[in-house]
Motif scaffolding. Sequence first.
Motif, PDB file in Angstrom:
ATOM      1  N   PHE A  10      12.526 -28.523 -64.362  1.00 14.74           N
ATOM      2  CA  PHE A  10      13.153 -28.020 -65.849  1.00 14.74           C
ATOM      3  C   PHE A  10      14.659 -29.058 -65.528  1.00 14.74           C
ATOM      4  O   PHE A  10      14.986 -28.906 -64.973  1.00 14.74           O
ATOM      5  CB  PHE A  10      13.076 -27.274 -65.914  1.00 14.74           C
ATOM      6  CG  PHE A  10      12.134 -26.211 -65.366  1.00 14.74           C
ATOM      7  CD1 PHE A  10      10.331 -26.218 -65.626  1.00 14.74           C
ATOM      8  CD2 PHE A  10      11.825 -24.504 -65.350  1.00 14.74           C
ATOM      9  CE1 PHE A  10       9.429 -25.742 -65.704  1.00 14.74           C
ATOM     10  CE2 PHE A  10      10.746 -23.820 -64.999  1.00 14.74           C
ATOM     11  CZ  PHE A  10       9.614 -24.476 -65.718  1.00 14.74           C
ATOM     12  N   VAL A  14      17.161 -25.718 -69.973  1.00 14.89           N
ATOM     13  CA  VAL A  14      15.617 -24.555 -69.698  1.00 14.89           C
ATOM     14  C   VAL A  14      16.024 -23.929 -67.857  1.00 14.89           C
ATOM     15  O   VAL A  14      15.861 -24.489 -67.792  1.00 14.89           O
ATOM     16  CB  VAL A  14      14.661 -25.457 -68.764  1.00 14.89           C
ATOM     17  CG1 VAL A  14      13.125 -25.142 -69.264  1.00 14.89           C
ATOM     18  CG2 VAL A  14      14.383 -26.413 -70.853  1.00 14.89           C
ATOM     19  N   GLY A  17      10.463 -20.851 -67.086  1.00 13.58           N
ATOM     20  CA  GLY A  17       8.815 -21.076 -68.551  1.00 13.58           C
ATOM     21  C   GLY A  17       8.476 -20.339 -67.962  1.00 13.58           C
ATOM     22  O   GLY A  17       8.385 -19.053 -66.921  1.00 13.58           O
ATOM     23  N   THR A  41       8.011 -23.531 -71.930  1.00 17.96           N
ATOM     24  CA  THR A  41       9.235 -23.074 -71.923  1.00 17.96           C
ATOM     25  C   THR A  41      10.007 -22.711 -73.862  1.00 17.96           C
ATOM     26  O   THR A  41       8.976 -22.995 -73.942  1.00 17.96           O
ATOM     27  CB  THR A  41      10.473 -24.390 -71.590  1.00 17.96           C
ATOM     28  OG1 THR A  41      10.083 -25.299 -72.800  1.00 17.96           O
ATOM     29  CG2 THR A  41       9.092 -24.948 -70.701  1.00 17.96           C
TER      30      THR A  41
END
Length: 397
Positions: A10, A14, A17, A41
């Motif tokens: 990621f 981020v 997820g 996400t």
Amino acid sequence: MATEIKAPVFPESVADGTIATWHKQVGEAVARDEVICDIETDKVVLEVVAPADGSLVAIVKNEGDTVLSAEVIAQFEEGAVSAAAPAQAQVEQSAAQAQAGAAPVVERAQPVQDQSPAVRKALSETGINAADVAGTGRGGRITKEDVSNHQTKPAATPLSVAVGERIEKRVPMTRLRKRVAERLLAASQTTAMLTTFNEVNMKPVMEMRKQYKDMFEKRHGARLGFMSFFVKACTEALKRYPAVNASIDGDDIVYHGFYDIGVAVSSDRGLVVPVLRDTDRMNYAEVENGIGAYAAKAREGKLSIEEMTGGTFTITNGGTFGSLLSTPILNPPQTAILGMHKIQERPMAVNGQVEILPMMYLALSYDHRLIDGKEAVGFLVTIKELLEEPAKLILDL
């Protein structure tokens, strides 16, 4: 020998997820580069594909589980797996049940995420639930004909509900929806947001579009819509009013020397804002093709984080849903957003005479900490003038 299937790496923005959908189950044949899992996400949905032909031998993270960057989510084994085996087992099971007097097994339709874009569009337009459609395609997939046939069937008798019974349905909010909610709430709490309105006569743009749309499509392979006119008008207005193209970073004002315009797009998973880069260098065809490509990716959940990162200004079009007037919410750290609305024919006074004209309300929400009312009104009036005399855009006047 089993190999590990890991979540994608990621970006820094981020944190984690959620496993949204497993498209393949343990023991099911998988082809190389076939999508086996979707990870959602707070910005995009990422696809995990098979590294080779083979099958899953174990699923480590189930649907709804949280996963970190590069975390192991499944075990995979290379090698040919007979795709006919599950089908043969189902035939044998159906035969055994038939001998026992039981109803045969009917293969259920695949989830809507597994269907083709054309089928997903048909389901969306008709409001039909994919689970209610009997799929006749390969592997239980739904075809457009299945949707059409289901639509023409008489409605089923609704289940009886006791008088006075009040039904509720509780579903978890998606990560994308939660992130959108957080950003919208933050925008209303941390900015001095104000909205100014104006209206624009769309007749000149509509006449130009009607005259040249066939030639435009033949030459550029793109449909000439209204959004390209608005994007180009906004780009010119941003050049004249740099504060509207700026952002606030702590105690500093950042004036951007480029024009990256985000176009809000509605998707099944929530509102997303992909960004058109350097719109001052784009022609009308490039704008239309760019928006069309983003809209298709949004419907399929395939927008990348890079395509939604940045942006110095945003346009949102509530008119596609019939909105006549609204106050759009800022998309921080941007300091302004333009709201388009439904084109409505109204009687207007023109040179002392009453004419019926196609009018559209425009709304500009802006951060009053940076943009004064004079600049906001001037910016909006510039867009109005450029749209009411579109030749000025073409001739750079």
